[in-house]
Design a protein around this motif. Structure first.
Motif, PDB file in Angstrom:
ATOM      1  N   GLY A  40     -14.356   2.067 -15.966  1.00 31.32           N
ATOM      2  CA  GLY A  40     -14.067   1.321 -14.738  1.00 31.32           C
ATOM      3  C   GLY A  40     -12.768   0.541 -14.867  1.00 31.32           C
ATOM      4  N   ALA A  41     -12.554  -0.072 -16.051  1.00 34.20           N
ATOM      5  CA  ALA A  41     -11.325  -0.854 -16.265  1.00 34.20           C
ATOM      6  C   ALA A  41     -10.115   0.057 -16.213  1.00 34.20           C
ATOM      7  CB  ALA A  41     -11.400  -1.570 -17.604  1.00 34.20           C
ATOM      8  N   ILE A  42     -10.196   1.249 -16.864  1.00 37.51           N
ATOM      9  CA  ILE A  42      -9.061   2.181 -16.846  1.00 37.51           C
ATOM     10  C   ILE A  42      -8.739   2.583 -15.407  1.00 37.51           C
ATOM     11  CG2 ILE A  42      -8.395   4.547 -17.421  1.00 37.51           C
ATOM     12  CD1 ILE A  42      -9.809   4.156 -20.128  1.00 37.51           C
ATOM     13  N   ALA A  43      -9.807   2.833 -14.579  1.00 35.58           N
ATOM     14  CA  ALA A  43      -9.585   3.222 -13.176  1.00 35.58           C
ATOM     15  C   ALA A  43      -8.872   2.109 -12.412  1.00 35.58           C
ATOM     16  CB  ALA A  43     -10.929   3.547 -12.513  1.00 35.58           C
ATOM     17  N   ASP A  44      -9.282   0.865 -12.622  1.00 36.03           N
ATOM     18  CA  ASP A  44      -8.640  -0.255 -11.930  1.00 36.03           C
ATOM     19  C   ASP A  44      -7.190  -0.427 -12.366  1.00 36.03           C
ATOM     20  OD1 ASP A  44     -10.733  -0.958 -10.282  1.00 36.03           O
ATOM     21  OD2 ASP A  44     -11.605  -2.371 -11.721  1.00 36.03           O
ATOM     22  N   TYR A  45      -6.919  -0.362 -13.697  1.00 33.70           N
ATOM     23  CA  TYR A  45      -5.534  -0.505 -14.174  1.00 33.70           C
ATOM     24  C   TYR A  45      -4.668   0.652 -13.666  1.00 33.70           C
ATOM     25  CZ  TYR A  45      -6.797  -4.320 -17.352  1.00 33.70           C
ATOM     26  OH  TYR A  45      -7.217  -5.527 -17.881  1.00 33.70           O
ATOM     27  N   SER A  46      -5.251   1.826 -13.604  1.00 34.67           N
ATOM     28  CA  SER A  46      -4.501   2.988 -13.105  1.00 34.67           C
ATOM     29  C   SER A  46      -4.121   2.805 -11.641  1.00 34.67           C
ATOM     30  CB  SER A  46      -5.332   4.267 -13.272  1.00 34.67           C
ATOM     31  OG  SER A  46      -5.593   4.527 -14.641  1.00 34.67           O
ATOM     32  N   GLN A  47      -5.066   2.249 -10.836  1.00 35.78           N
ATOM     33  CA  GLN A  47      -4.768   2.010  -9.425  1.00 35.78           C
ATOM     34  C   GLN A  47      -3.694   0.932  -9.266  1.00 35.78           C
ATOM     35  OE1 GLN A  47      -5.659   3.796  -6.928  1.00 35.78           O
ATOM     36  NE2 GLN A  47      -4.681   2.519  -5.343  1.00 35.78           N
ATOM     37  N   ALA A  48      -3.755  -0.104 -10.126  1.00 35.76           N
ATOM     38  CA  ALA A  48      -2.737  -1.152 -10.086  1.00 35.76           C
ATOM     39  C   ALA A  48      -1.359  -0.568 -10.408  1.00 35.76           C
ATOM     40  CB  ALA A  48      -3.081  -2.254 -11.081  1.00 35.76           C
ATOM     41  N   ILE A  49      -1.319   0.388 -11.331  1.00 33.55           N
ATOM     42  CA  ILE A  49      -0.047   1.017 -11.701  1.00 33.55           C
ATOM     43  C   ILE A  49       0.459   1.902 -10.565  1.00 33.55           C
ATOM     44  CG2 ILE A  49       0.983   2.718 -13.272  1.00 33.55           C
ATOM     45  CD1 ILE A  49      -0.873   1.497 -15.464  1.00 33.55           C
ATOM     46  N   ARG A  50      -0.475   2.603  -9.870  1.00 30.83           N
ATOM     47  CA  ARG A  50      -0.058   3.420  -8.740  1.00 30.83           C
ATOM     48  C   ARG A  50       0.559   2.559  -7.636  1.00 30.83           C
ATOM     49  NH1 ARG A  50      -4.503   6.747 -10.185  1.00 30.83           N
ATOM     50  NH2 ARG A  50      -5.978   5.453  -8.978  1.00 30.83           N
ATOM     51  N   LEU A  51       0.005   1.371  -7.454  1.00 34.19           N
ATOM     52  CA  LEU A  51       0.532   0.466  -6.439  1.00 34.19           C
ATOM     53  C   LEU A  51       1.828  -0.206  -6.899  1.00 34.19           C
ATOM     54  CD1 LEU A  51      -2.839  -1.190  -5.325  1.00 34.19           C
ATOM     55  CD2 LEU A  51      -1.454   0.433  -3.991  1.00 34.19           C
ATOM     56  N   ASP A  52       1.975  -0.428  -8.238  1.00 31.33           N
ATOM     57  CA  ASP A  52       3.174  -1.089  -8.762  1.00 31.33           C
ATOM     58  C   ASP A  52       3.520  -0.436 -10.101  1.00 31.33           C
ATOM     59  OD1 ASP A  52       5.212  -2.663  -9.666  1.00 31.33           O
ATOM     60  OD2 ASP A  52       4.057  -4.532  -9.744  1.00 31.33           O
ATOM     61  N   SER A  53       4.395   0.530 -10.036  1.00 27.05           N
ATOM     62  CA  SER A  53       4.717   1.323 -11.239  1.00 27.05           C
ATOM     63  C   SER A  53       5.458   0.513 -12.295  1.00 27.05           C
ATOM     64  CB  SER A  53       5.552   2.551 -10.850  1.00 27.05           C
ATOM     65  OG  SER A  53       6.777   2.132 -10.252  1.00 27.05           O
ATOM     66  N   ARG A  54       5.853  -0.713 -12.002  1.00 26.04           N
ATOM     67  CA  ARG A  54       6.543  -1.552 -12.993  1.00 26.04           C
ATOM     68  C   ARG A  54       5.658  -2.707 -13.472  1.00 26.04           C
ATOM     69  NH1 ARG A  54      11.415  -0.465 -14.113  1.00 26.04           N
ATOM     70  NH2 ARG A  54      11.856  -2.571 -14.907  1.00 26.04           N
ATOM     71  N   HIS A  55       4.375  -2.523 -13.321  1.00 28.55           N
ATOM     72  CA  HIS A  55       3.427  -3.550 -13.756  1.00 28.55           C
ATOM     73  C   HIS A  55       3.194  -3.380 -15.275  1.00 28.55           C
ATOM     74  CE1 HIS A  55       0.174  -6.383 -13.833  1.00 28.55           C
ATOM     75  NE2 HIS A  55       0.116  -6.478 -12.473  1.00 28.55           N
ATOM     76  N   ALA A  56       4.067  -4.002 -16.066  1.00 28.52           N
ATOM     77  CA  ALA A  56       4.041  -3.806 -17.523  1.00 28.52           C
ATOM     78  C   ALA A  56       2.715  -4.224 -18.137  1.00 28.52           C
ATOM     79  CB  ALA A  56       5.187  -4.572 -18.163  1.00 28.52           C
ATOM     80  N   THR A  57       2.140  -5.323 -17.643  1.00 29.88           N
ATOM     81  CA  THR A  57       0.890  -5.822 -18.225  1.00 29.88           C
ATOM     82  C   THR A  57      -0.258  -4.851 -17.990  1.00 29.88           C
ATOM     83  OG1 THR A  57       1.691  -8.048 -17.775  1.00 29.88           O
ATOM     84  CG2 THR A  57      -0.618  -7.827 -18.379  1.00 29.88           C
ATOM     85  N   ALA A  58      -0.243  -4.181 -16.817  1.00 27.45           N
ATOM     86  CA  ALA A  58      -1.287  -3.199 -16.537  1.00 27.45           C
ATOM     87  C   ALA A  58      -1.184  -2.039 -17.524  1.00 27.45           C
ATOM     88  CB  ALA A  58      -1.174  -2.709 -15.106  1.00 27.45           C
ATOM     89  N   TYR A  59       0.060  -1.557 -17.796  1.00 24.05           N
ATOM     90  CA  TYR A  59       0.233  -0.510 -18.808  1.00 24.05           C
ATOM     91  C   TYR A  59      -0.282  -1.000 -20.172  1.00 24.05           C
ATOM     92  CZ  TYR A  59       3.209   2.452 -15.838  1.00 24.05           C
ATOM     93  OH  TYR A  59       3.677   3.277 -14.864  1.00 24.05           O
ATOM     94  N   TYR A  60       0.066  -2.227 -20.512  1.00 23.53           N
ATOM     95  CA  TYR A  60      -0.321  -2.774 -21.826  1.00 23.53           C
ATOM     96  C   TYR A  60      -1.836  -2.820 -21.972  1.00 23.53           C
ATOM     97  CZ  TYR A  60      -1.260  -6.270 -25.440  1.00 23.53           C
ATOM     98  OH  TYR A  60      -1.758  -6.932 -26.526  1.00 23.53           O
ATOM     99  N   HIS A  61      -2.543  -3.344 -20.935  1.00 25.14           N
ATOM    100  CA  HIS A  61      -4.006  -3.470 -21.044  1.00 25.14           C
ATOM    101  C   HIS A  61      -4.693  -2.108 -21.018  1.00 25.14           C
ATOM    102  CE1 HIS A  61      -4.538  -7.768 -21.275  1.00 25.14           C
ATOM    103  NE2 HIS A  61      -3.646  -7.949 -20.298  1.00 25.14           N
ATOM    104  N   ARG A  62      -4.166  -1.201 -20.179  1.00 26.82           N
ATOM    105  CA  ARG A  62      -4.770   0.138 -20.195  1.00 26.82           C
ATOM    106  C   ARG A  62      -4.535   0.793 -21.559  1.00 26.82           C
ATOM    107  NH1 ARG A  62      -3.038   4.727 -15.910  1.00 26.82           N
ATOM    108  NH2 ARG A  62      -1.234   4.839 -17.332  1.00 26.82           N
TER     109      ARG A  62
END
Length: 611
Positions: A40-62
């Motif tokens: 579930g967490a990976i799905a949420d971080y992936s969606q956050a990245i799709r919405l903002d491809s420069r969200h470095a923290t989302a890449y880091y946590h995923r």
């Protein structure tokens, strides 16, 4: 975030109201990861990245979730993106280093730890991690790199360990790694110093990966090696502690593998035997050696160790046998030549001892103690030039060794090198000024060199230190008519109240006689009057000594009367001297001289034969 369920419901509601809310997906992913919902967490971080491809923290946590789940390649991709977007993202470098290490990219991992330390230079853990990688880089993946390259990386490993310990002096794992690095570099002293700290801080580090016999054997070996260093520095309490711990670990290794399936486990018995021997538990040591040889009959080191123990118990033939077996099994066990030489020497088999010492010195020509030992053997074999050479080699090495000077002097005397002998006796006496025999021997060397006055002074000092030497003094100094070729300073022999009066009067009488001045007989009379002993008294040790002293005094009195031409009184004196000390060769010899003067050649010959 205390109410994770409520927070999750709020983020879900926020997403329902605004499906383009990047932060809602990011925060929801964070909560789901805390609830162990990795997918579930990976799905949420992936969606956050799709919405903002420069969200470095989302890449880091995923990436962190992939990392924790063992999906290292996916984690590496996310960490790369986080760093691409945010080049100063220190934690991303740190975690990418860990992933690169898992993927066997150690140089890449080292580079990432180095980048992290630019931002956090006081992180002792990261220095520990990077130091470990420098060590592993050489010992595992690139064993065939040029030596200079390997040494450079080992040095970098040590530098990181040093820095980690400056930041945290109680970091046991770092001491362990640094000790291991020193071991590879051959620096046993520093290796054992670091391992000793590990044993104090966290001894289980030596068996942290597996609870096997081998792990306990390794730790026991470390205890034994540290104990040996403590013995050398005379830290006996610490040596006992480490030998005791070594025995416990060897015992545990034996307990773990009771079937002795591998002959190598004979090592546990062999080394435990050595530890028992060092603690003076000799019977237990013998039992361990026997068991080690049962498991591995070709174990040369055990024969060597048992030979040392047999030597300790004065079983020299048994020691020779064990050391010979050790050398037969392993001709490279050079120390067995040294030990067997000791056993041969103790058995007075000096030729065999010299042969063993020669063989040992062929491999270790600069071993000072071996030269000293061979010098002793050669002295016994009357190989005086060779003995002098060996003692000279030994004496070039510190520390000062009085006995070596003494023995070299003895050898030089035999070579008629009186001046060299005197110099050696001088040095020995400067270190051991109360050793009477040294004065006596220096006196002989001085006498042979024509220094009668110096010889007389040495004989006098020897007698003051040990009156039992008086017989030797007489044999060498009193009875030789050709000794007194020049006057002796009588002031040296003035009688002082605190000296043993009979001996002092005797010595002054000798000086009078040798310098041909009046007073010899008077002094001998006084000596006898102060130390008279009735012939026939019960002879305990003290009385035997007094008999010998009186015998000397009567003999000296006889010499003076003989030189004065009073042969009858001289004969009476010699008779009494022999009655007091029947083994006085000089008295028999002197009585023969009187017999010869009295034209009784038959009796003189008998006296000389007796002497």
């Amino acid at each position: 975030m205390g109410n994770k369920k409520g927070a999750l419901e709020d983020y879900t509601q926020a997403i329902r109201l605004n499906p383009q809310c990047t932060m809602a997906y990011y925060n929801q992913g964070f909560v789901r990861w805390q609830q162990k919902d990795a997918q579930g967490a990976i799905a949420d971080y992936s969606q956050a990245i799709r919405l903002d491809s420069r969200h470095a923290t989302a890449y880091y946590h995923r990436g962190s979730i992939y990392h924790t789940s063992g999906e290292y390649k996916a984690a590496l991709v996310d960490y790369n993106d986080a760093i691409r977007i945010s080049p100063h993202y220190a934690d991303a470098y740190k975690h990418r280093a860990i992933v690169r290490d898992r993927l066997r990219d150690k140089p890449g991992a080292i580079a990432d730890y180095t980048k992290y330390l630019q931002y956090y230079p006081n992180n002792d853990q990261v220095y520990y991690y990077r130091g470990t990688l420098f060590y592993q880089l050489m010992s595992a993946r690139f064993p065939r790199r040029p030596l200079i390259y390997q040494l450079k990386n080992y040095q970098q490993a040590l530098t990181d360990c040093d820095q980690a310990l400056r930041l945290n002096s109680e970091y046991a794992e770092v001491y362990y790694n640094r000790g291991t690095t020193y071991s590879v570099l051959g620096n046993q002293q520093r290796q054992l110093a670091d391992y000793e700290k590990v044993l104090r801080l966290n001894p289980d580090l030596f068996i942290r990966h597996n609870y096997t016999a081998k792990a306990f054997l390794n730790r026991a070996k470390i205890h034994s090696e540290i104990a040996a260093t403590k013995l050398k520095t005379k830290s006996y309490a610490q040596a006992i502690e480490h030998y005791t711990q070594a025995i416990a670990d060897y015992t545990q290794a034996i307990r773990i593998d009771p079937n002795y399936s591998n002959p190598d486990y004979a090592t546990a018995y062999a080394n435990r035997g050595v530890a028992h021997a060092q603690l003076n538990k000799h019977q237990l040591a013998i039992q361990d050696y026997q068991e080690a040889l049962r498991l591995n009959p070709g174990y040369a080191q055990v024969y060597y160790s048992r030979g040392n123990l047999r030597y300790h118990f004065t079983d020299y033939s048994g020691a020779v046998q064990d050391h010979s077996t050790a050398l037969m099994l392993n001709p490279d066990l050079i120390e067995a030549y040294y030990a067997r030489g000791d056993a041969h020497s103790a058995s007075s088999k000096y030729q065999e001892a010299e042969a063993d010492d020669n063989e040992f010195l062929r491999f270790y020509p600069k071993h000072a103690t071996a030269h000293y030992k061979r010098g002793n053997v050669r002295l016994e074999l009357a190989k005086y030039p060779e003995a002098v050479a060996d003692y000279s080699v030994f004496l070039r090495s510190p520390p000062l060794h009085a006995e070596a000077y003494y023995k070299r002097a003895d050898a030089r005397v035999q070579l008629k090198d009186n001046q060299g002998a005197i110099e050696d006796y001088n040095y020995f006496i400067s270190l051991k000024p109360n050793y009477a025999e040294a004065y006596y021997k220096r006196g002989m060397a001085r006498e042979d060199g024509g220094d009668v006055e110096g010889a007389a002074a040495d004989y006098h000092q020897a007698l003051q230190l040990n009156p039992q030497l008086v017989k030797l003094y007489t044999n060498r100094g009193v009875a030789r008519d050709d000794m007194a070729n020049k006057p002796i300073g009588l002031a040296e022999f003035s009688i002082r109240p605190n000296l043993p009066s009979p001996v002092a009067y005797n010595n002054r009488g000798v000086a009078h006689r040798q310098s041909q001045t009046p007073g010899a007989l008077t002094d001998y009379d006084v000596a006898l009057s102060q130390d008279s002993l009735a012939v026939g008294e019960t002879e305990d040790v003290n009385k035997v000594l007094r008999h010998n002293l009186d015998s000397v005094f009567y003999n000296n009195q006889g010499v003076a009367r003989y030189q004065a031409g009073d042969f009858a009184e001289a004969l009476t004196n010699y008779n009494t001297a022999i009655q007091l000390a029947p083994n006085s060769a000089i008295a028999y010899y002197n009585r023969g001289l009187v017999d010869q003067e009295l034209q009784d050649n038959q009796k003189a010959i008998a006296e000389y034969n007796e002497a």
